[in-house]
Each structure stands twice: as C-alpha cells, then as structure tokens.
Design a protein around this motif. Structure first.
Motif, PDB file in Angstrom:
ATOM      1  N   LYS A  83      39.851  39.910  47.049  1.00  0.00           N
ATOM      2  CA  LYS A  83      40.073  41.271  46.569  1.00  0.00           C
ATOM      3  C   LYS A  83      39.391  42.244  47.531  1.00  0.00           C
ATOM      4  O   LYS A  83      38.194  42.113  47.783  1.00  0.00           O
ATOM      5  CB  LYS A  83      39.506  41.456  45.160  1.00  0.00           C
ATOM      6  N   ARG A  98      43.885  48.582  42.830  1.00  0.00           N
ATOM      7  CA  ARG A  98      43.436  48.244  41.485  1.00  0.00           C
ATOM      8  C   ARG A  98      44.500  48.567  40.451  1.00  0.00           C
ATOM      9  O   ARG A  98      44.618  47.872  39.434  1.00  0.00           O
ATOM     10  CB  ARG A  98      42.153  49.008  41.159  1.00  0.00           C
ATOM     11  N   ASP A 108      47.452  48.110  35.927  1.00  0.00           N
ATOM     12  CA  ASP A 108      46.202  47.735  36.605  1.00  0.00           C
ATOM     13  C   ASP A 108      46.102  46.217  36.725  1.00  0.00           C
ATOM     14  O   ASP A 108      46.856  45.466  36.100  1.00  0.00           O
ATOM     15  CB  ASP A 108      44.994  48.284  35.858  1.00  0.00           C
TER      16      ASP A 108
END
Length: 344
Positions: A83, A98, A108
């Motif tokens: 990430k 995100r 999200d």
C-alpha cells in the motif's frame, strides 16, 4: 440519437474476451473493471492485461484511453499487500488511492463508505447554509415550500443509500448525517436552534435520516426480488412510520412536543394549518418563557410574572396563566371545547 448510437457502439467493449477474474461495468463513457486476484503479482498481471485489451479496442474504434484519469482502489484485508499498490503502464504509473468516486459514490479500500458519508455531509451542509440565508424565521417561503427545499438536502444525503444504508446502524455515522438533517429541519419549522432532533423532525414532517436510508435499501432489495414496486413502497413507508412512532413515543427528547403531537400519522395527514415561527414556540416550548430563559441563564427565576407560584413554561402560558384567560376563553367558545395539551 447521439446517446443511442454511442451505447450501441460502446456496448461491444463490455463483451470483449477477458480473464474470468475480470468484469467490466460501463456507464456513459466511464468503465469500471472489477478484478479478483489472490496476490499482488496476479493483480498486476490482470491490470496489465485488462488495460491492454481495453486500449486495443479503443484504438480500433478511434478512441483513446485517458490513463491520467484512470483511478484504482484495492479492496483487501491482506496485511502484506503493498500500500499504495502501483502498476507501471507504459510511461504512466497507476497508483491505488484510499478512495475513489464512481457514479457519485465514494468507494474506499475498506468498503466502510466513511469517505462517502463525510463528503455527502459536507455538501449537504453547504446547501443548508445557502438555504438559511433566505429561509429566515419570520419571513420567507411558507412551510410547504420549505419542505420541498428540505428534500434537496435529503437527496444529497441519501444518494446511493441502497448500498451503504447498513453503516448507519453505527451511531457515529448516524449522528453526522442527523446533525445536517436537523439543521435543515430547523429552517423548515422556523424553530429555535436549541430544539433537539426528535421534536423538530416531527414538526417538519421528516422521518429520521437513517430510517429513510433503510427504507430505500429495502425498496431496492424488494425490486431485485421481483416485488411489486407500488405495494412494496407502501408497505415500507408504513414500516418506517411505525418505527418512527415507536422512537417518538419511547424517546426522552421533546416530551412537551410529544404531549401536543402524540400520533405522528395524524399530524402528517392533517389537511389544515401550517407551522410558523410563532406557533412553534408553543409546539417546542422554546421562546420567551421564563422557565426556558432561566435554563439558558438569561433570566433570574423560572416563575411566571403574573402567577409568582407557577413555573412559566409553554403549558402554563397557553393553558393556565390568568394573564391570557380572556383570550383562552374566547378561543374555547369558538371551537366549542376546552383547551388542553391532549385536545390538539
């Protein structure tokens, strides 16, 4: 015929051969690719394959993929998944975000829809603020027109509620949306800003925002199951009203208003009378009553000026105070009944 010709041509894109883990969904000229994979490596390969295939089809039809506008969100619970997730596509690097907006809904990476609710509350708050500039308490449109303007706020708050309504079961999310709805309801009813959520919604004739969201989600599910939409809509509205009535009867806020309006369905179905700034002083008990002013630290005592041994609240002023006895008697003579809170 532009839109029809576009759909006829663009529909072919949704049918191009792709790996079974990839599904394309189109709306107008936007296409969303849903990719299911077990690892970051497999995800990267599928993203490459999907974009190359889509780009080839677009070039054959003299179209071009806007890579700079392409967005990606990764839905995973794997702690070792990188990430942000990045994929190099030619000279462009596609980086996961995100949350991204698709068809007006913020999606999200946790599918919590928190970003969507926060965004909706911000936009609805701006709308309420704009409406407040000309929806003053003593002048402006009447109640019926104000209710129409409140529906604008509801439409912003409830957009896409069919898919995210369940998260309003969490009190934190519900409070955020309810606070915006309450501000809009205050403008509809011309009530003091100190009036709590429950009574102002009843006076405005607006069901709590979470019940409205649940109703939309249930109606959507009913349509998907083949239920008659008109029958389902009537049934669900009745369920919403029943739950709203239960909350109103068993709640703690707005007990004086509940004495005057015990049955919400009767209040909503009335064919006469509109509320305004002055009537709402009776319905809410928030005004120049000594009991209220004393509570707000604006008056030294809560007792009545004309009846020193009585608490000066809405009930005393309108139904008991000797100062207004003549007005009360003339009103009772006209309506042919004695005035009391439960007689309304």
């Amino acid at each position: 015929m532009g839109p029809d010709l576009w759909n006829a041509n663009y529909d072919e894109l949704l049918e191009i051969p792709l790996p079974k883990q990839v599904q394309l969904t189109g709306f107008a000229d936007d296409v969303a690719a849903t990719i299911v994979a077990d690892s970051a490596e497999e995800t990267e390969l599928l993203v490459w394959s999907t974009i190359d295939t889509v780009e080839d089809w677009l070039e054959q039809h003299r179209l071009k993929l806007a890579k700079q506008k392409t967005e990606m969100v990764v839905l995973t619970r794997q702690k070792r998944f990188p990430k942000p997730f990045k994929v190099d596509i030619g000279e462009t690097t596609l980086t996961s975000t995100r949350a991204l907006r698709y068809l007006g809904v913020m999606i999200d990476d946790k599918l919590s829809f928190r970003e969507h609710l926060e965004s909706a509350c911000i936009r609805a708050s701006k709308t309420v603020s704009s409406l407040s500039r000309f929806l003053t308490n003593t002048i402006g449109p009447r109640t019926k027109k104000r209710r129409v303007l409140l529906e604008v706020v509801h439409s912003i708050l409830l957009y896409g509620a069919e898919i995210w309504a369940d998260i309003l079961k969490q009190k934190t999310y519900r409070r955020k949306m309810a606070a915006v709805q309450r501000r809009g309801a205050l403008r509809v009813t011309c009530a003091y800003r100190t009036v709590s959520e429950a009574p102002v919604l009843v006076i405005a004739g607006a069901a709590p925002i979470d019940l409205l969201a649940f109703e939309r989600a249930k109606l959507y599910n009913a349509k998907m199951n083949g239920d008659n939409s008109n029958e389902a809509r009537a049934r669900l509205k009745k369920e919403t009203l029943c739950e709203w009535q239960n909350r109103w009867t068993s709640g703690e806020a707005g007990r004086w208003t509940e004495r005057l309006i015990p049955d919400i369905s009767v209040w909503l179905s009335r064919k006469h009378g509109e509320t305004d700034f002055y009537l709402n002083q009776l319905l809410t008990g928030h005004d120049q009553f000594n009991a209220y002013l004393f509570k707000m630290s604006l008056h030294p005592t809560p007792t009545c000026k004309y009846c020193p041994d009585k608490i000066d609240d809405a009930e005393h002023t309108f139904f008991e105070c000797d100062r207004w006895k003549d007005y009360r008697s003339s009103t009772e003579e006209i309506i042919g009944a004695r005035l009391s809170p439960r007689a309304w």
